[in-house]
Design a protein around this motif. Structure first.
Motif, mmCIF file in Angstrom:
data_model
loop_
_atom_site.group_PDB
_atom_site.id
_atom_site.type_symbol
_atom_site.label_atom_id
_atom_site.label_comp_id
_atom_site.label_asym_id
_atom_site.label_seq_id
_atom_site.Cartn_x
_atom_site.Cartn_y
_atom_site.Cartn_z
ATOM 1 N N UNK A 201 42.718 26.560 2.367
ATOM 2 C CA UNK A 201 43.314 25.345 1.723
ATOM 3 C C UNK A 201 44.757 25.299 3.018
ATOM 4 N N UNK A 202 45.334 25.248 4.255
ATOM 5 C CA UNK A 202 46.355 24.951 4.933
ATOM 6 C C UNK A 202 45.756 23.788 4.966
ATOM 7 N N UNK A 203 44.837 23.161 5.372
ATOM 8 C CA UNK A 203 44.368 21.616 6.142
ATOM 9 C C UNK A 203 44.060 21.115 5.027
ATOM 10 N N UNK A 204 44.094 19.854 4.634
ATOM 11 C CA UNK A 204 43.487 18.718 4.279
ATOM 12 C C UNK A 204 42.346 17.411 4.564
ATOM 13 N N UNK A 205 41.830 17.992 3.395
ATOM 14 C CA UNK A 205 40.720 17.231 3.802
ATOM 15 C C UNK A 205 40.774 15.775 5.495
ATOM 16 N N UNK A 206 40.111 15.445 5.734
ATOM 17 C CA UNK A 206 39.998 14.760 6.250
ATOM 18 C C UNK A 206 38.925 13.195 6.284
ATOM 19 N N UNK B 64 35.867 25.500 7.939
ATOM 20 C CA UNK B 64 35.725 25.574 6.603
ATOM 21 C C UNK B 64 36.819 26.484 5.476
ATOM 22 N N UNK B 65 36.950 27.248 7.030
ATOM 23 C CA UNK B 65 38.607 28.444 6.573
ATOM 24 C C UNK B 65 40.089 28.052 7.064
ATOM 25 N N UNK B 66 40.034 26.778 6.769
ATOM 26 C CA UNK B 66 41.207 26.084 7.581
ATOM 27 C C UNK B 66 40.962 25.160 5.916
ATOM 28 N N UNK B 67 40.010 24.531 5.366
ATOM 29 C CA UNK B 67 39.952 23.441 4.471
ATOM 30 C C UNK B 67 40.317 23.821 2.829
#
Length: 271
Positions: A143-148, A268-271
């Motif tokens: 969840x630390x990165x936003x969807x591209x 997917x581990x960061x989104x």
């Protein structure tokens, strides 16, 4: 002429004088009451706060707001305060209002940085400043990165697969594919600096790479076009390109990669 009743009253035993008790005379005099009144409640609070070790800053805040905070200060003897002239000490109970708190309680008026869910870039920065990207666990990075893309529909996943181009098995897919019509806005997954914007000779086609610091990078591939340049700072959610099918691609989509210290990991581990 006196009546018999009047004679009896005159001849009777005189009544004892009434004794009026002076309560005020028996009450011990508070020698420092006038001095405290002259100082006023504001100064009383601040002086007591300083004398009891709580601190002048806390006392000023309490006096200014009119709030009474009850604080228990650990001590082996009664807390004493002196009047403005430095004369005999006064018992803490003589000063009003009284201030106390639990043992070990801390009173701090400094502002500290607060990171909330409303500040995802702050959360990512805090995570990466505490440790390098390579040591961040999946539970912490989720969840630390936003969807591209504004809307995410997964296609070919990260990892080994059958190549859609050659049909051979054992092809390692370096990123996560998302369904996107050509010309769909591609968004920066987090604040960072563009380190590459051009043609990727190893099949990525038009490609943009953003460095987010501490070894974390994101890449956006097979773009039809891009509107950023190397050295440019972008913010989370900024449109950096439009999706396409350039390079080694069989159709319009977005190939999204996350790199940690130069090695690709499952996005997917960061989104």
């Amino acid at each position: 002429m006196q009546t018999s009743r009047g004679r009896r009253r005159a001849a009777g035993t005189p009544s004892a004088p009434r004794v009026v008790e002076d309560v005020a005379a028996e009450r011990p005099r508070d020698l420092h009451r006038d001095a405290r009144r002259r100082r006023g409640p504001f100064r009383q609070v601040t002086e007591f706060a300083a004398a009891s070790g709580i601190g002048q800053k806390a006392g000023i805040a309490l006096a200014a707001t009119g709030l009474v905070l009850t604080v228990t200060v650990p001590a082996t003897s009664p807390v004493m305060a002196t009047d403005a002239s430095g004369n005999a000490p006064l018992a803490a109970s003589a000063v009003s209002p009284q201030i106390s708190a639990d043992i070990g309680a801390q009173i701090d008026f400094s502002r500290s940085a607060v990171v909330t869910q409303a500040d995802p870039d702050g959360k990512l920065k805090q995570l990466l400043s505490a440790q390098s990207a390579g040591s961040v666990t999946r539970a912490a990075s989720a969840g630390t990165l936003a969807a591209p893309l504004a809307s995410l529909t997964t296609a070919s996943p990260f990892g080994y697969r059958v190549s859609p181009i050659t049909g051979g098995s054992g092809d390692f897919h370096r990123g996560q594919d998302f369904v996107a019509q050509c010309g769909t806005s591609v968004l920066a997954a987090a604040t960072g600096t563009v380190t590459f914007a051009g043609w990727h000779q190893f099949g990525g086609g038009n490609r943009v790479v953003i460095d987010h610091g501490n070894g974390l990078e994101t890449t956006y591939n097979h773009l039809s076009s891009f509107n950023v340049k190397v050295g440019q700072t972008v913010s989370r959610g900024d449109v950096v390109a439009l999706s396409g099918t350039t390079g080694a691609s069989t159709g319009c989509h977005l190939h999204f990669e996350v790199q940690v210290n130069g090695e690709v990991v499952d996005p997917m581990g960061w989104l």
